[in-house]
Write a protein that holds these residues in place. Structure first.
Motif, mmCIF file in Angstrom:
data_model
loop_
_atom_site.group_PDB
_atom_site.id
_atom_site.type_symbol
_atom_site.label_atom_id
_atom_site.label_comp_id
_atom_site.label_asym_id
_atom_site.label_seq_id
_atom_site.Cartn_x
_atom_site.Cartn_y
_atom_site.Cartn_z
ATOM 1 N N VAL A 30 0.749 -1.136 0.057
ATOM 2 C CA VAL A 30 0.087 0.121 -0.083
ATOM 3 C C VAL A 30 0.710 1.273 0.027
ATOM 4 O O VAL A 30 0.404 2.221 -0.229
ATOM 5 C CB VAL A 30 -1.088 -0.006 1.095
ATOM 6 C CG1 VAL A 30 -1.384 1.344 1.575
ATOM 7 C CG2 VAL A 30 -2.052 -0.936 0.772
ATOM 8 N N SER A 75 0.591 1.939 -3.211
ATOM 9 C CA SER A 75 -0.542 2.294 -3.654
ATOM 10 C C SER A 75 -0.839 3.821 -3.378
ATOM 11 O O SER A 75 -1.581 4.509 -4.133
ATOM 12 C CB SER A 75 -1.647 1.299 -2.999
ATOM 13 O OG SER A 75 -2.894 1.902 -3.154
ATOM 14 N N TYR A 82 -7.294 6.221 2.685
ATOM 15 C CA TYR A 82 -8.283 5.104 3.370
ATOM 16 C C TYR A 82 -7.996 5.031 4.843
ATOM 17 O O TYR A 82 -7.169 5.809 5.451
ATOM 18 C CB TYR A 82 -7.844 3.776 2.773
ATOM 19 C CG TYR A 82 -6.333 3.220 3.059
ATOM 20 C CD1 TYR A 82 -6.413 2.315 4.322
ATOM 21 C CD2 TYR A 82 -5.212 3.488 2.536
ATOM 22 C CE1 TYR A 82 -5.210 1.962 4.727
ATOM 23 C CE2 TYR A 82 -4.151 3.263 3.069
ATOM 24 C CZ TYR A 82 -4.072 2.402 4.079
ATOM 25 O OH TYR A 82 -2.547 1.913 4.674
ATOM 26 N N SER A 88 -7.522 -6.248 -4.268
ATOM 27 C CA SER A 88 -6.963 -5.552 -3.140
ATOM 28 C C SER A 88 -6.355 -4.196 -3.339
ATOM 29 O O SER A 88 -7.021 -3.375 -3.337
ATOM 30 C CB SER A 88 -5.908 -6.638 -2.624
ATOM 31 O OG SER A 88 -6.143 -6.794 -1.215
ATOM 32 N N ALA A 89 -5.150 -3.986 -3.352
ATOM 33 C CA ALA A 89 -4.377 -2.650 -3.553
ATOM 34 C C ALA A 89 -4.681 -2.147 -4.900
ATOM 35 O O ALA A 89 -4.958 -1.014 -4.952
ATOM 36 C CB ALA A 89 -2.868 -2.703 -3.281
ATOM 37 N N LEU A 130 -8.242 -1.066 -4.054
ATOM 38 C CA LEU A 130 -8.077 0.121 -3.103
ATOM 39 C C LEU A 130 -7.769 1.401 -3.659
ATOM 40 O O LEU A 130 -8.167 2.496 -3.559
ATOM 41 C CB LEU A 130 -6.975 -0.259 -2.292
ATOM 42 C CG LEU A 130 -6.558 0.701 -1.079
ATOM 43 C CD1 LEU A 130 -7.757 0.654 0.132
ATOM 44 C CD2 LEU A 130 -5.161 0.826 -0.410
ATOM 45 N N ASN A 141 -11.295 2.503 -5.210
ATOM 46 C CA ASN A 141 -12.065 2.929 -4.098
ATOM 47 C C ASN A 141 -11.821 4.237 -3.397
ATOM 48 O O ASN A 141 -12.321 5.262 -3.211
ATOM 49 C CB ASN A 141 -12.092 1.949 -3.042
ATOM 50 C CG ASN A 141 -13.368 2.164 -1.938
ATOM 51 O OD1 ASN A 141 -14.509 2.098 -2.203
ATOM 52 N ND2 ASN A 141 -13.032 2.037 -0.591
ATOM 53 N N GLY A 142 -10.273 4.272 -3.412
ATOM 54 C CA GLY A 142 -9.758 5.795 -2.788
ATOM 55 C C GLY A 142 -9.749 6.909 -3.749
ATOM 56 O O GLY A 142 -9.852 7.903 -3.264
ATOM 57 N N ASN A 163 -11.672 -6.229 0.104
ATOM 58 C CA ASN A 163 -11.548 -4.909 0.798
ATOM 59 C C ASN A 163 -11.091 -5.169 2.216
ATOM 60 O O ASN A 163 -11.442 -4.113 3.193
ATOM 61 C CB ASN A 163 -13.038 -4.496 1.062
ATOM 62 C CG ASN A 163 -13.974 -5.301 1.671
ATOM 63 O OD1 ASN A 163 -13.738 -6.210 1.801
ATOM 64 N ND2 ASN A 163 -15.345 -4.747 1.844
ATOM 65 N N SER A 207 -10.816 -1.927 4.906
ATOM 66 C CA SER A 207 -10.614 -0.596 4.506
ATOM 67 C C SER A 207 -11.568 -0.004 3.954
ATOM 68 O O SER A 207 -12.617 -0.591 3.681
ATOM 69 C CB SER A 207 -9.360 -0.631 3.503
ATOM 70 O OG SER A 207 -9.623 -1.046 2.259
ATOM 71 N N ASN A 238 -12.870 4.215 2.252
ATOM 72 C CA ASN A 238 -12.299 5.455 1.690
ATOM 73 C C ASN A 238 -12.824 6.720 2.361
ATOM 74 O O ASN A 238 -13.337 6.657 3.401
ATOM 75 C CB ASN A 238 -12.770 5.356 0.238
ATOM 76 C CG ASN A 238 -14.276 5.651 0.053
ATOM 77 O OD1 ASN A 238 -14.884 5.894 0.599
ATOM 78 N ND2 ASN A 238 -14.691 5.396 -1.213
ATOM 79 N N SER A 268 -16.776 0.912 1.708
ATOM 80 C CA SER A 268 -16.136 -0.414 1.750
ATOM 81 C C SER A 268 -17.103 -1.255 1.124
ATOM 82 O O SER A 268 -16.907 -2.646 1.404
ATOM 83 C CB SER A 268 -15.525 -0.681 2.922
ATOM 84 O OG SER A 268 -14.820 -1.891 3.055
#
Length: 481
Positions: free
Chosen positions: A277, A280, A298, A347-348, A351, A354-355, A373, A397, A399, A404
Motif C-alpha cells: 500500500v 498504492s 483510506y 486488493s491494492a 483500493l 475505491n480511494g 476490501n 479498509s 475510503n 467499503s
C-alpha cells in the motif's frame, strides 16, 4: 494491554500472490488441508499451533468468531484453517477467504516482494471447445527478461501441450506447475480455429524478480494527450533492496506524463493482484484531483479489542492513511480516470479504485474485480524457533466517504472480456485500450465492433490464483499501550 504487533502505524500494506498459481479454476483458494489418517501430532506441531492461536486471538479481524472448541492436535496448516471465519461457506461474500499460512516464513516474505521461481508467464486457461475436456493456455504476457521471454514466448501465444502431453482438465494444473523444465507445444489461430503446430518452446524456470512497471506510453489522439500505464503489482523495490526502485520508476513515468501535458489517463490493472500500500498511496497521490497530505486515502478498522485500545488511548488518527503531496500529480489536468480490470484485479488495485472515487470519476473497463476490501499482516516467529509464516486478515479498509462495499468486486462501467486473439499491450487496436481511447475521443471506432474471434469457456487464470492467494498487509512494529 501490550500488543506485539503494530496494527495502527502502518507503513506498508500489500496484496500479492504466492507464485504463479496453476492449480485451480475458481476465484477462491480451495484449501481444505487434512491430517494424515492415523497420524500422531508432534510436540513441534503443538508448539506451532499454540503460537498460531495466540497471535490469531490477538490480531485476527474476526477474533470473536474463532471457534470455542478447537482441536490443537491437528497439523499446523489444518489447525490454522480451522480458525478462519466461515471459510468454507461460499454463500457468504463477507467470509474470510484470504488468510493463509506457509511452512516457510522466508519464502512467504520473498513472494510478497515479487520474487519467485517461475518461467515468467502469466496465463489464462480455456476449454478448447464447449463441452470438451481439452484445455488450452493463452499467454497474457511474459515478464521481460524472464526465461519465457528469452525463449520467444509472448502475449497471445497459445499452448496446447506441455512436455509432449496434450492438456486436459485432468492434467493441466500439474503439467503447468510441477515441472522445472517445460516444453510448450504451440498452436495458432486460423480462421477462428485452433490449429496445432510443430513449434515447441523449451523454458526452464528460475528465480525471477518482477518489475511491476510493465509499460508506459503517451498517445496524441482526438485532440487529447493520453497517458497509458500497465502496472502489474504494487512493489516498492526488488526483494531485499532498501531502495524503492520501482516506486521511483512510477514517479519518473508521472513526471513525463506531467511534462508532456497528459490530460487523460488509462491505468491498466488487469493483471495486478495487488501489492504494498505504500506504493498504492504513491500512485493514487499522483492521479487524484485536488489532494495533498491532509486528505484521506483510506481508513482501517481492526477487531473490537484493538479498536477499543485505540479509542482508549485517543489514537484514532492512526487509523487513517492520507494522500501524499506529490509534485508529479497530474490530477489538475484530469477530469476522470479510466482503469482496466479483470477478475484478477484485486486488493491494492481495488483500493486505488475505491480511494480515488471520492475525488474524481473512475471509469472501469473490463470485468468485475476480485472483491477484496480487507488486509493482513505477515506474522513470523522473531525467535526463529518456529519456521512457519502466516498472513491473517486483521483489518477492513474504507475510503474518504466511509465506503467499503466491494466484497463482491467492482462491476465495470463498461463490460469487456478479452477475446482469444489479442493485440499486444500498448497497441491502440488492443480491445481494452481501444475501448478507453474511443470513450476519450467520443467516437466508437470500427475496431470496437471487431471484437470477434474464438470465444471459449474460460476456466481460470494465474492472475485470479495470485489474487486468491493474496492479501493487503501491514508491517510489524513494536507497540505499547
Amino acid at each position: 494491554m501490550k500488543l506485539s504487533l503494530n496494527l495502527r502505524q502502518c507503513a506498508w500494506m500489500v496484496v500479492v500472490g504466492v507464485g504463479f498459481w496453476m492449480t485451480a479454476c475458481t476465484k477462491d483458494p480451495e484449501v481444505t488441508p487434512q491430517s494424515p489418517v492415523g497420524s500422531t501430532p508432534s510436540k513441534a506441531d503443538q508448539s506451532v499451533n499454540n503460537w498460531i492461536l495466540e497471535n490469531m486471538r490477538e490480531v485476527y479481524y474476526w477474533n470473536d468468531k474463532i471457534p470455542a472448541n478447537l482441536d490443537t492436535t491437528q497439523d499446523p496448516e489444518s489447525f490454522f484453517y480451522s480458525l478462519l471465519y466461515d471459510y468454507t461457506n461460499k454463500a457468504n461474500p463477507e467470509r474470510d477467504r484470504f488468510s493463509w499460512i506457509q511452512p516457510s516464513a522466508d519464502e512467504l516474505k520473498s513472494s510478497l516482494s515479487g520474487e519467485e521461481k517461475t518461467t515468467g508467464l502469466e496465463v489464462q486457461y480455456f476449454l478448447r471447445a464447449q463441452g470438451s475436456t481439452d484445455v488450452i493456455i493463452k499467454v497474457l504476457y511474459a515478464l521481460p527478461g524472464s526465461p519465457a521471454a528469452k525463449a520467444g514466448l509472448k502475449r497471445g501465444d497459445i499452448i496446447t501441450s506441455i512436455n509432449g502431453q496434450k492438456l486436459t482438465t485432468g492434467n493441466y494444473a500439474s503439467l503447468a506447475y510441477d515441472p522445472t523444465t517445460f516444453n510448450y507445444g504451440l498452436a495458432k489461430l486460423e480462421n477462428g480455429k485452433i490449429v496445432d503446430t510443430d513449434v515447441v518452446k523449451t523454458v526452464t524456470a528460475e528465480v525471477v524478480q518482477q518489475n511491476p512497471v510493465f509499460l508506459d506510453s503517451i498517445y496524441a489522439i482526438g485532440g487529447k494527450t493520453v497517458g497509458y500505464l500497465v502496472y502489474n503489482q504494487f512493489i516498492p523495490g526488488p526483494n531485499g533492496s532498501a531502495t524503492p526502485i520501482y516506486d521511483q520508476k512510477l514517479e519518473q513515468v508521472f513526471s513525463k506524463f506531467k511534462a508532456r501535458g497528459v490530460n487523460e489517463l488509462v491505468l491498466d490493472l488487469r493483471y495486478n493482484p495487488g501489492g504494498y500500500v505504500s506504493s498504492s498511496v504513491k500512485l493514487a497521490s499522483m492521479i487524484a484531483k485536488g489532494v495533498d497530505n491532509t486528505k484521506t486515502y483510506y481508513r482501517m478498522e481492526y477487531n473490537k479489542d484493538v479498536m477499543a485500545e485505540i479509542a482508549k488511548e485517543n489514537q484514532t488518527d492512526d487509523l487513517i492513511t492520507r494522500f501524499q503531496t506529490k509534485s508529479q500529480n497530474i490530477g489538475g489536468n484530469l477530469s476522470r480516470v479510466f482503469i482496466l480490470t479483470t477478475e484478477g484485479t484485486a486488493s491494492a488495485s481495488e483500493l486505488i479504485i475505491n480511494g480515488l472515487k471520492p475525488f474524481m470519476p473512475v471509469i472501469t473497463i473490463g470485468e468485475t474485480t476480485y472483491g477484496k476490501n480487507v488486509g493482513s499482516i505477515t506474522i513470523s516467529d522473531e525467535t526463529g524457533k518456529i519456521k512457519w509464516g502466516m498472513q491473517p486478515i486483521v483489518f477492513k479498509s474504507f475510503n474518504a466517504l466511509n465506503q467499503s462495499d466491494y466484497s463482491t468486486g467492482f462491476t465495470p462501467t463498461i463490460a469487456k472480456t478479452e477475446p482469444l486473439a489479442v493485440k499486444q499491450l500498448g497497441d491502440i487496436d488492443e480491445l481494452y485500450l481501444n475501448t478507453a481511447l474511443s470513450q476519450i475521443t467520443g467516437s466508437v471506432t470500427a475496431r470496437i465492433s471487431a471484437e470477434q474471434g474464438a470465444k471459449l469457456p474460460a476456466i481460470g487464470s494465474t492472475v485470479e490464483r495470485r489474487a486468491g492467494g493474496s492479501n493487503m498487509f501491514i508491517e510489524r512494529k513494536a507497540l505499547n499501550f
